[in-house]
Enzyme design. Sequence first.
Site: not given
Length: 227
Positions: A26, A117
Amino acid sequence: MKFSISAALTLILAAIEAEAAVQGFDISHYQATVNYQGAYNSGARFVIIKATEGTSYIDPKFSTHYTGATNAGLIRGGYHFAHPDSSTGAAQADYFLAHGGGWSGDGITLPGMLDLESVSSKPTCYGLSTSAMVSWIKSFSDRYYSRTGRYPMLYTNLSWWTSCTGNSNAFVNTNPLVLARWSSSPGTIPGGWPYQTIWQNSDSYAYGGDSDVFNGDLAGLRRLASG
């Protein structure tokens, strides 16, 4: 040299497990240049690319990364960094969809991913209660589903999910889990998911960004992209 049946079975199972995993990675604008073809040639088959945050930020490298990944033959998709304190989940899903986070059943596009997150400038759970956080995620997920026919993948880690959702199992039957754990094994799976669909196992990948591993074979990865 003696070679026991149990030892042979162990080796066979290890080989099967090794085959039933697909390398990916990613990336975001932090990776200004990425060797997409090098990644593909080394065995990577997918990449997840940052598209948006909140309702006001578009990653400036998204289009470049997306085109480069496509040209290299990688299965690709976008991700949205959640800001649950700034607007509704539905509003952020709409923004994500308007700026690269869409899905189509073409076999080369992953469903969008919602990145959940903490950030250092915010309270760990953005000031939301566990029930409010679950509702926010559901708002995002349901809007994404209503507009694409797919539920988004959810990226998180054990600590955040436990603290901020109360280890909710509300998404087990709908949303694939992308588990962040930089270690030699996935460890404890949060939220009642029986397994992770993708495991972010390192914050360093040779060809750019973070290392991700799909929990299955290439045919399974293609099914994820196809719906």
